[in-house]
Each structure stands twice: as structure tokens, then as C-alpha cells.
Design an enzyme around this catalytic site. Structure first.
Site, mmCIF file in Angstrom:
data_model
loop_
_atom_site.group_PDB
_atom_site.id
_atom_site.type_symbol
_atom_site.label_atom_id
_atom_site.label_comp_id
_atom_site.label_asym_id
_atom_site.label_seq_id
_atom_site.Cartn_x
_atom_site.Cartn_y
_atom_site.Cartn_z
ATOM 1 N N HIS A 238 0.875 -1.176 0.000
ATOM 2 C CA HIS A 238 0.000 0.000 0.000
ATOM 3 C C HIS A 238 0.910 1.223 0.000
ATOM 4 O O HIS A 238 1.899 1.264 0.731
ATOM 5 C CB HIS A 238 -0.901 -0.094 1.232
ATOM 6 C CG HIS A 238 -1.351 1.194 1.811
ATOM 7 N ND1 HIS A 238 -2.132 2.076 1.110
ATOM 8 C CD2 HIS A 238 -1.175 1.738 3.034
ATOM 9 C CE1 HIS A 238 -2.394 3.124 1.899
ATOM 10 N NE2 HIS A 238 -1.826 2.942 3.052
ATOM 11 N N TYR A 272 -5.898 9.234 2.183
ATOM 12 C CA TYR A 272 -5.908 9.781 3.541
ATOM 13 C C TYR A 272 -4.643 10.613 3.785
ATOM 14 O O TYR A 272 -3.648 10.450 3.060
ATOM 15 C CB TYR A 272 -6.069 8.671 4.593
ATOM 16 C CG TYR A 272 -4.925 7.687 4.677
ATOM 17 C CD1 TYR A 272 -3.791 7.962 5.446
ATOM 18 C CD2 TYR A 272 -4.984 6.471 4.013
ATOM 19 C CE1 TYR A 272 -2.752 7.048 5.545
ATOM 20 C CE2 TYR A 272 -3.949 5.551 4.109
ATOM 21 C CZ TYR A 272 -2.825 5.842 4.876
ATOM 22 O OH TYR A 272 -1.794 4.943 4.959
ATOM 23 N N ASP A 564 -26.805 -20.276 20.059
ATOM 24 C CA ASP A 564 -28.063 -20.947 20.386
ATOM 25 C C ASP A 564 -28.217 -22.081 19.385
ATOM 26 O O ASP A 564 -27.902 -21.935 18.205
ATOM 27 C CB ASP A 564 -29.257 -19.979 20.373
ATOM 28 C CG ASP A 564 -29.517 -19.373 19.016
ATOM 29 O OD1 ASP A 564 -28.585 -19.313 18.173
ATOM 30 O OD2 ASP A 564 -30.650 -18.933 18.771
HETATM 31 C C1 LIG Z 1 1.918 2.041 4.449
HETATM 32 C C2 LIG Z 1 1.072 1.562 5.587
HETATM 33 C C3 LIG Z 1 0.267 2.451 6.222
HETATM 34 C C4 LIG Z 1 -0.514 2.030 7.296
HETATM 35 N N1 LIG Z 1 -1.283 2.934 7.937
HETATM 36 C C5 LIG Z 1 -1.991 2.570 9.012
HETATM 37 C C6 LIG Z 1 -2.735 3.519 9.736
HETATM 38 O O1 LIG Z 1 -2.708 4.690 9.424
HETATM 39 N N2 LIG Z 1 -3.479 3.105 10.766
HETATM 40 C C7 LIG Z 1 -3.516 1.800 11.146
HETATM 41 O O2 LIG Z 1 -4.211 1.469 12.102
HETATM 42 N N3 LIG Z 1 -2.792 0.862 10.493
HETATM 43 C C8 LIG Z 1 -2.045 1.214 9.429
HETATM 44 N N4 LIG Z 1 -1.328 0.276 8.746
HETATM 45 C C9 LIG Z 1 -1.426 -1.126 9.149
HETATM 46 C C10 LIG Z 1 -0.545 -1.418 10.353
HETATM 47 O O3 LIG Z 1 0.722 -0.900 10.149
HETATM 48 C C11 LIG Z 1 -0.432 -2.905 10.618
HETATM 49 O O4 LIG Z 1 -1.686 -3.508 10.501
HETATM 50 C C12 LIG Z 1 0.123 -3.178 12.007
HETATM 51 O O5 LIG Z 1 1.308 -2.448 12.211
HETATM 52 C C13 LIG Z 1 0.393 -4.652 12.195
HETATM 53 O O6 LIG Z 1 1.006 -4.855 13.433
HETATM 54 P P1 LIG Z 1 1.552 -6.292 13.841
HETATM 55 O O7 LIG Z 1 2.158 -6.188 15.170
HETATM 56 O O8 LIG Z 1 0.456 -7.280 13.643
HETATM 57 O O9 LIG Z 1 2.582 -6.670 12.705
HETATM 58 P P2 LIG Z 1 4.108 -6.229 12.523
HETATM 59 O O10 LIG Z 1 4.363 -4.855 12.936
HETATM 60 O O11 LIG Z 1 4.465 -6.583 11.117
HETATM 61 O O12 LIG Z 1 4.854 -7.161 13.529
HETATM 62 C C14 LIG Z 1 5.022 -8.535 13.305
HETATM 63 C C15 LIG Z 1 6.400 -8.889 13.767
HETATM 64 O O13 LIG Z 1 6.576 -10.291 13.714
HETATM 65 C C16 LIG Z 1 7.909 -10.546 13.378
HETATM 66 N N5 LIG Z 1 8.001 -11.910 12.850
HETATM 67 C C17 LIG Z 1 7.364 -12.404 11.760
HETATM 68 N N6 LIG Z 1 7.721 -13.679 11.552
HETATM 69 C C18 LIG Z 1 8.604 -14.002 12.527
HETATM 70 C C19 LIG Z 1 9.322 -15.164 12.839
HETATM 71 N N7 LIG Z 1 9.239 -16.274 12.080
HETATM 72 N N8 LIG Z 1 10.140 -15.144 13.896
HETATM 73 C C20 LIG Z 1 10.252 -14.050 14.684
HETATM 74 N N9 LIG Z 1 9.598 -12.908 14.410
HETATM 75 C C21 LIG Z 1 8.767 -12.879 13.356
HETATM 76 C C22 LIG Z 1 8.214 -9.486 12.346
HETATM 77 O O14 LIG Z 1 9.579 -9.253 12.200
HETATM 78 C C23 LIG Z 1 7.453 -8.290 12.874
HETATM 79 O O15 LIG Z 1 8.254 -7.414 13.610
HETATM 80 C C24 LIG Z 1 -0.511 0.679 7.688
HETATM 81 C C25 LIG Z 1 0.315 -0.220 7.025
HETATM 82 C C26 LIG Z 1 1.091 0.210 5.965
HETATM 83 C C27 LIG Z 1 1.956 -0.776 5.289
#
Ligand SMILES: Cc1cc2nc3c(=O)[nH]c(=O)nc-3n(C[C@H](O)[C@H](O)[C@H](O)COP(=O)(O)OP(=O)(O)OC[C@H]3O[C@@H](n4cnc5c(N)ncnc54)[C@H](O)[C@@H]3O)c2cc1C
Length: 842
Positions: A238, A272, A564
Site C-alpha cells: 500500500h 488519507y 443458540d
Molecule cells: C503504508 C502503511 C500504512 C498504514 N497505515 C496505518 C494507519 O494509518 N493506521 C492503522 O491502524 N494501520 C495502518 N497500517 C497497518 C498497520 O501498520 C499494521 O496492521 C500493524 O502495524 C500490524 O502490526 P503487527 O504487530 O500485527 O505486525 P508487525 O508490525 O508486522 O509485527 C510482526 C512482527 O513479527 C515478526 N516476525 C514475523 N515472523 C517471525 C518469525 N518467524 N520469527 C520471529 N519474528 C517474526 C516481524 O519481524 C514483525 O516485527 C498501515 C500499514 C502500511 C503498510
């Protein structure tokens, strides 16, 4: 006989804290660690493949806009908690939430209407919101080109989450409380024994664990695969850019990442905006979907920086061109700027847009919390922590449950297509009944070809094709008696609707109709422990003799209604259970497995028989004339009483008939195997001709069930409600002990309930609403509509709504619909046949 403990081997409040490993130190994983330590669970390890100071997942570059209002109450509640938590999370006088407010713009008349609906959601879910004019928009957002703007929705409590900072503060806070963090440590496998997790493998060790929660964000598919669990999410890129400094905003924000203007949405063009100091941030969803395979991204290393991380792909400028032009039109001050920096950032999308939360159905102790926006992160984390520590989330999780998908919906091709569609539609105006256009016809019932011949208008649910009404009945509109004529509808409530539904309702009440009930999920529960299982999990007495059918509730340990169900005892050790969906199947299956392990002599088996069987609901005052024409079995009132089941033959076809009716008329649910389905339909159809039978769809069905006051789990009731509040106290067997949730209900009754599910009728007799609208008393929002329909039999629109207990029968209320207040009255229920003489019959 009931087994000793209602929850076999479950996670109860009395259990000792477990060893928990969280995979991923993004905004979800770190919040979960925090929520667990707050609840006294300190044996927590967080394993992160990236460096802890900047893990490099989606959170590391999230601009953090938090628009709280959502059609889903659950999601709005998650967002509200996230705002509150981040406001309280502070260091050096700076919190992790900049409450600049949120402004959503309408530049088309359709969007202006949508904002009115959204204002309704906000009022329903308790968020302060204001519909404002273009001029008022300009007041709070001076650099707006208001020539383009028709109006806006202002939500003062929205704002910006400082997500990366929040992660660091949460790591510091939870480390102090004893949480161990392992950075730069990719998880490579999950250890298991006897169907339960035992540890997490990394390149150099195994970290022992009783519970593992994958908070791996868009790497969720890869981590799920480590336990053979398909995770229905798709990583998509995105676009997000930062402009150079905006001269018109110079010096307005002291901090480099600071903001003082509200966060802004221009959804008509998928855009946005937020401020980053003097610069502007622009997010864009209008480009083509760009799917990503997480395992193809470079694994993280110590070289993760703001500009170099696996979740940040190269900017494709050509895809952003339309957004840049549109942005300069809406915010002319951007003409003075250039794009300073841009990237294609990766995060998760799912087939229905909801997060994915819950325990694996097959590997005990393996949980996921993925596809979660920053907006909902703390709320989801709290819910998972509650689930782990008490077995119950205070906010209903059905819309987020990992197990909510049908098996066919977890196929990679399905996830791929629907998640991309979800990206395309993320800012679109979607009608609550709007079906997917593709993929369709994934699951059809044995009656499908006949339904097509009758001109069925199909909607899709759970990948099933379900007739909403039948065009073949449209000719009969002219025959409708005056009192049955449907009202004219406004454009919104007229979508996915046909006045033909009035004919189908009329025929059901006055003649006979055939309903396809096949998609309603049914389970076969069998074995010497079947009675024990069903008695333990349900509020009713299902130990009656074979032939009995019981409407009963499944509660959680806190007394919330988790489903239910109707339980038909067909033989001593054989039951057919009508349930609400895949979540129930998983629940019964897991509980049966535990029972088999703990009480081998009282084993029980649960089998989903939905796809191999089918069901016709034959209902109406003439239903008996139809069935007796094709069966020699005794379908008299005595031969098969209300809420009884028996095996019979219809034109030689072996069927199970249950004398039940969700529409409130005499008749039966008639089940047979799928191979016999089409012939069963044909035989009944032919026999019904002299009696004026019609095929009838969901539109009429929904109206008829509301006239009878039958609640629908999911829309009317959820785990957030107890049976007394829901008006379902009758489904609790007096004096029954030892079932799940019983202890929690002690001392509760209809009288102690502070809120109640109520029936409303709309005073003007014609304004049809659709559900989720706020209900006002004395000008104050006090509740919300759950289900609504035009009641053809009573000639008025009906709503069911949650209201404070003190609002009772005869009281005047108002329902807000498109910003208008519609007067309504709390009515005695059910509105139709309160003695149930029609279904009990003679
Ligand atoms: C450009 C952009 C704009 C966005 N804007 C917004 C916004 O304005 N508002 C909003 O609410 N959301 C927004 N989002 C969405 C939001 O950023 C994500 O949904 C959110 O940060 C996800 O958080 P998370 O902790 O689930 O995932 P992540 O932050 O991706 O964390 C997951 C972690 O797991 C680790 N991991 C994965 N696999 C392994 C493994 N095998 N071993 C060890 N570690 C592992 C990764 O390294 C990572 O650090 C945006 C996203 C993007 C890309």
C-alpha cells in the site's frame, strides 16, 4: 450424568500462569505482552526476527491514523480502547497518541449519505461524532479546497497513534515486569506433543511454551504453516508518501513528526492524510492490488533502518500519479511541494476485512492475533489476554475468530482473490447485504437448479448461494390483499430487496412455502458420551427420550451466549445439532476431543454433516395437506408434536422431520441426504401445487422471524449478552447444575438485567431501517438496533434493539436513520401469534 468440571482442561481463572511465547514484537505482540503482565502472567517471552529497536514489520513504518468508527461494534470498541491506552502510555510528558481528531470528507452525494450512516454507527457504539458542513470543515481544516467538499464527519477523539514509539515504551515497561525479549531471532518451528504445543524453535534453541501466540503480522501464513494451520490473510503493498515541507503549514508543528490538523480521509478517491511536522503524509488505496509473498522478502538483519526493512518495498511512482494530482486539487497548498519520499508498505488483508484471532482448531495452545491494524491493536491484545487468562473476552470476537471461515474459504486462491477485492473496496460504500461478485457458486444446495428455474435472486453467505427471493413469485404481487401490500422503500433499504418478498411472506402465513434451510450448519453428535457432552455445554435438558428436540444455549464461563442451538435426540446415543457456524463446530469438536481424552469410556464423536445433507423448511397453514399427500407416515398433530423429531419417508425418500419453525407457522424442517435432495424438492413442489405453494427466500424469512421475536445469534445476541438480557431465560432448564456458564448466572435474572433486547415498531408504518442504527430516548443515544425488517403480517417496520432495562413496553424512542430521527415505540413481543397456536397447531 454431568462430568465433574464444566470446562474440561480449559483455561480458567484458577489455572496457574502458563509459559507464553509471543512471536513478533510489533504493535500487537508488545501490547499482548503488556496485557498479560498486567494480569499477572509474567512467564512471557517475545521472540522477534528483527532488531528490537526497529523490528521492521508493518508497525515500523505505520503512519498511525486511528479512525475509530466502524460498522462493527467489536472493531470500534477495540479502537476506543487503543486510543485510551495510548493516551495513557507516556514518557517524558509525551503520550503515544496525538488526539488531533478525525475528519472524513464527502465530495459526492453518496458519500454524504454514507457519512450520515457512519454518524449513526458512532452514536450506536458510543463515540462522539458531528456531521458538519463544508464551511465547518474549512474551519477545522483551513487548507482544504472546500469547493469540492459537500460536508464532513468530525470525530474529536480520533487521532494519531505513535506506534513505533508505543512499541519501545511497551518493551521497556514489560521488560521491567519480567518479560524476556529475544531480538534478531527468527522462529523456525513449533514443537508439539499429543496435539499440544511444547516449545518454539529458533536456530540455536527451543524455548519451552504452554501457549504460543503468533503476532507475526503479514508473516502469519508462514508461521501458521509451522503447525499446518492455514491463515487466511494476504500481504499487500500500500503506497505512502511524504511531501517536502508545506509552506502554508510552516512552523505549525514543533515536533518533526508532530501534527495539529485532524487526520483526514478523502475516501471518494481512496486517500488519507496526516501531518509530519511541516511535511504531509499521503496514503493511497486507489492503485492496483500488489500481493506479496512474505517468505520471499529478505530476512531481517542488523541493517534494518527506517528506509531498509522487509515491509518497505520500492516506491512505484507511476501508481501514485493519480493520487498526487487528486491531492493537489483537494489541498492546493501541496502545489508548493514535491514528493520527498515514498514507499510501498506491506500489511495484511483478509477475505472479509476482519482480523484473525483465536486458537488453532487442531493444535492446542497455538493462538494467532494477526491482520490487526494499529487502530485496533491494544483492543485485540486485551481480548487475547482475557481469553488466555479467563477464557472469555469482554468484547465479542466472532467477527475476528480464526475459525469463522468455512473450509473452502481458506483455500489460497480464495484468500488471494477476496483479500485483493477487500483492498480495492477498503474505502468503498458497501451495502450491508452486498454480496461478493466473485468467487461465486462455490457451494450450492441440491435445490439450486430448481431455484434458478424459479428466478432466485441469490446472495452469498459462508460461500453458500442463498435465495433472497424468487422472481417467479413477482406476478403474485397483484394478488396481494391491500393489507399485505409492501411499502415504498428509500433507495438504500431498497437495495438487494424486492417487493416479491411480501408475496412470499403472505403465502407462508396463508398457504404454504418451501424454504431452503440447507446452509444452516448441522452436526451429528454420537457415542456413549454424547449426552454428557451436550448436557455439559448447554443450558437445556437434552437428556429427554429419543424424538425430543430442545432449543438451548451454549454459554461461555462468564454466562455470555456463545451460540443458540437446537438439539434433536434421534437415538439414545445419536443427536443432530443445528448450530450457527464453523465456530460452533470447532467448539464442539474440541470439547469432544477433551472428553475422549479424559473419560475414554464416555467417548463422543462430532461430525459435520451439513454438506452431505440438505433441508427443506415446509411451512404454512397448508403444510400438512402437502406432506400427507406424499407420505404415509403420521404427520398429524399427535403423530409428530411441536419440538419433536422422527424418521419418516416422503415418496419413499428417507427423511428426518423436525416439527420446528423459525417463521412461526405449522410445518417441519425436513432433512435428507444430498443425493435425495432434488427429488425431495420436486416431490414437495408437485404436491404443493394444489395448495398454492411458493418457494420463499431469506428476505421473507427474516421478516417472519422478527414478527415471532426469534433472535439471530451474531446480529441480535453475542457473547456480550447473557440469556436474561437477551430474553432467552426460558432456554435455561430450571435447577440444572454443572453446565458451562451456570456458575456465572447465579443471582442473575430478567429483573437484575440492566439492559434488555426489545422489540420496536416504527410509528409511521413505513420507514424501514437495516440494523446498527442508534436508538434515542429523550434525545440521548441509549442503545442500537440489531435486526430490522418490514413486518408484512403486522403492516409495520420492526426493529429489535438493545436498550436500558428501564425503557419498557409502550415507551417512545427514536431511531436515527441517515441523520433523521424516526419515532418508534417499544412493543410487547412477539408481535405475531403470542400464544404460538399456529406452530403448536391442532
Ligand atoms: C503504508 C502503511 C500504512 C498504514 N497505515 C496505518 C494507519 O494509518 N493506521 C492503522 O491502524 N494501520 C495502518 N497500517 C497497518 C498497520 O501498520 C499494521 O496492521 C500493524 O502495524 C500490524 O502490526 P503487527 O504487530 O500485527 O505486525 P508487525 O508490525 O508486522 O509485527 C510482526 C512482527 O513479527 C515478526 N516476525 C514475523 N515472523 C517471525 C518469525 N518467524 N520469527 C520471529 N519474528 C517474526 C516481524 O519481524 C514483525 O516485527 C498501515 C500499514 C502500511 C503498510
Amino acid at each position: 450424568m454431568l462430568v465433574d468440571s464444566p470446562t474440561l482442561n480449559g483455561l480458567g481463572a484458577m489455572d496457574p500462569p502458563r509459559r507464553v511465547v509471543i512471536i513478533g514484537a510489533g504493535i500487537v505482540g508488545t501490547n499482548l505482552a503488556d496485557e498479560l503482565v498486567t494480569r499477572g502472567w509474567t512467564d512471557v517471552t517475545v521472540i522477534e526476527q528483527g532488531p528490537l529497536d526497529m523490528p521492521g514489520g508493518s508497525t515500523s513504518h505505520a503512519p498511525g491514523l486511528v479512525f475509530q468508527t466502524n460498522p462493527s461494534k467489536t472493531m470500534t470498541q477495540f479502537a476506543r480502547y487503543t486510543v485510551d491506552k495510548f493516551l495513557a502510555l507516556e514518557q517524558d510528558g509525551q503520550t503515544c497518541f496525538n488526539q488531533v481528531g478525525g475528519l472524513e470528507l464527502a465530495t459526492t452525494p453518496e458519500r454524504l449519505q454514507e457519512l450520515k450512516r457512519k454518524h449513526g454507527y458512532a452514536s450506536s457504539w458510543g463515540i462522539e461524532a458531528h456531521l458538519i458542513s463544508a464551511k465547518e470543515c474549512a474551519k477545522i481544516y483551513p487548507i482544504l479546497n472546500t469547493d469540492m467538499v459537500l460536508g464532513g464527519l468530525h470525530i474529536p477523539s480520533d487521532g494519531l497513534a505513535l506506534a513505533a514509539r508505543a512499541v519501545q515504551l511497551l518493551i521497556a515497561r514489560t521488560s521491567k515486569a519480567g518479560v524476556r525479549y529475544l531480538g534478531n531471532t527468527p522462529v523456525t518451528g513449533i514443537e508439539r506433543a499429543d496435539g499440544h504445543v511444547t516449545g518454539v524453535k529458533t536456530s540455536d534453541r527451543v524455548v519451552p511454551a504452554d501457549i504460543i501466540v503468533s503476532c507475526a503480522g503479514f508473516w502469519g501464513v508462514e508461521v501458521g504453516a509451522m503447525v499446518g494451520l492455514p491463515i487466511p490473510l494476504l500481504p499487500l503493498a500500500h503506497q505512502y508518501v511524504k511531501t517536502t515541507a508545506v509552506p502554508a503549514r510552516a512552523g505549525q508543528n514543533a515536533l518533526p513528526n508532530g501534527a495539529s490538523l485532524p487526520i483526514l480521509r478523502y475516501q471518494d478517491q481512496d486517500l488519507y492524510y496526516r501531518e509530519h511536522g511541516d511535511q504531509y503524509g499521503i496514503g493511497y488505496y486507489g492503485h492496483k492490488p500488489m500481493p506479496v509473498v512474505a517468505s520471499s522478502l529478505p530476512l531481517q538483519s542488523e541493517q534494518v533502518t527506517e528506509h531498509n526493512m522487509p515491509s518497505r518495498l520500492e516506491f512505484t511512482r507511476e501508481d501514485f500519479e493519480p493520487a498526487w494530482k487528486l491531492s493537489k486539487e483537494l489541498l492546493p497548498a501541496l502545489e508548493q511541494t514535491e514528493i520527498a519520499d515514498g514507499f510501498n508498505g506491506v500489511f495484511s488483508f483478509t477475505p472479509d476485512g476482519g482480523p484473525i484471532v483465536g486458537q488453532s482448531p487442531t493444535v492446542e495452545g497455538f493462538y494467532v492475533a494477526e491482520a490487526v491494524w494499529v487502530t485496533h491493536s491494544a483492543g485485540v491484545a486485551r481480548a487475547v489476554a482475557e481469553l488466555l487468562t479467563t477464557g472469555h473476552s469482554q468484547i465479542d470476537l466472532a467477527e475476528c475468530e480464526l475459525s469463522r471461515f468455512e473450509e473452502v474459504q481458506t483455500a489460497p486462491a480464495y484468500v488471494n482473490e477476496t483479500s485483493q477485492q477487500n483492498f480495492v473496496e477498503v474505502y468503498d460504500i458497501l451495502h450491508p447485504l452486498q454480496p461478493k461478485e466473485s468467487p461465486r457458486n462455490l457451494r450450492v444446495t441440491p435445490f439450486h437448479s430448481r431455484q434458478r428455474e424459479l428466478g432466485a435472486f441469490f446472495l452469498e453467505n459462508g460461500a453458500w448461494e442463498r435465495p433472497q427471493w424468487f422472481e417467479a413469485n413477482t406476478d403474485l404481487i397483484k394478488d396481494l390483499p391491500a393489507e399485505w401490500k409492501p411499502v415504498e422503500r428509500d433507495a438504500w433499504s431498497a437495495r438487494y430487496y424486492s417487493p416479491t418478498a411480501a408475496v412470499e411472506a403472505w403465502k407462508t402465513r396463508t398457504a404454504v412455502a418451501m424454504y431452503d434451510m440447507t446452509p444452516l450448519r448441522r452436526l451429528e453428535v454420537s457415542g456413549p458420551g454424547a449426552v454428557d457432552l451436550l448436557q455439559r455445554l448447554s443450558t437445556g435438558d437434552v437428556s429427554k427420550k429419543p424424538g425430543a428436540v430442545t432449543y438451548t444455549l451454549l454459554l461461555d464461563e462468564h454466562g455470555g451466549v456463545r451460540s443458540d442451538v437446537t438439539v434433536a435426540r434421534l437415538e439414545d446415543e445419536l443427536f443432530q445439532v443445528g448450530v450457527n457456524g464453523p465456530i460452533d463446530t470447532v467448539y464442539f469438536t474440541q470439547e469432544a476431543r477433551k472428553q475422549r481424552q479424559q473419560c475414554p469410556n464416555r467417548w463422543v464423536q462430532v461430525r459435520d454433516i451439513t454438506g452431505g445433507t440438505c433441508c427443506v423448511g415446509l411451512w404454512g397453514p397448508l403444510a400438512r395437506d402437502v406432506i400427507t399427500a406424499v407420505s404415509t407416515d403420521d404427520f398429524s398433530n399427535k403423530g409428530l408434536r411441536y419440538f419433536r423429531a422422527k424418521r419418516a419417508r416422503i415418496a419413499g425418500i428417507p427423511v428426518t422431520a423436525m416439527r420446528l419453525s423459525y417463521v412461526g407457522e405449522l410445518g417441519w424442517e425436513i432433512y435428507t441426504t444430498a443425493d435425495n435432495g432434488q427429488r425431495l424438492w420436486d416431490v414437495l413442489w408437485k404436491a404443493g401445487q394444489p395448495h398454492g405453494v411458493v418457494a420463499a427466500g431469506r428476505s421473507a424469512f427474516n421478516a417472519l422471524r422478527l414478527e415471532k421475536g426469534y433472535r439471530a445469534w451474531g446480529s441480535d445476541i453475542t457473547t456480550e449478552h447473557d440469556p436474561y438480557e437477551a430474553g432467552l431465560g426460558f432456554a435455561i432448564k430450571a435447577g440444572k447444575q454443572g453446565y458451562v456458564g451456570q456458575a456465572a448466572l447465579e443471582g442473575r435474572s430478567q429483573e437484575t438485567a440492566t439492559r434488555r433486547m426489545r422489540c420496536l415498531t416504527i410509528n409511521d408504518g413505513r420507514s424501514v431501517v437495516l440494523g446498527k442504527e442508534p436508538v434515542f430516548v429523550d434525545g440521548q443515544p441509549v442503545g442500537y438496533v440489531t435486526s430490522a425488517a418490514f413486518g408484512y403480517t403486522i403492516g409495520k417496520p420492526i426493529c429489535y434493539a438493545w436498550l436500558p432495562s428501564k425503557v419498557g413496553e409502550g415507551d417512545a424512542v427514536e431511531v436515527e436513520y441517515f441523520g433523521q430521527r424516526i419515532p418508534a415505540t417499544v412493543a410487547a413481543e412477539p408481535l405475531y401469534d403470542p400464544q404460538s397456536s399456529r406452530v403448536r397447531g391442532s
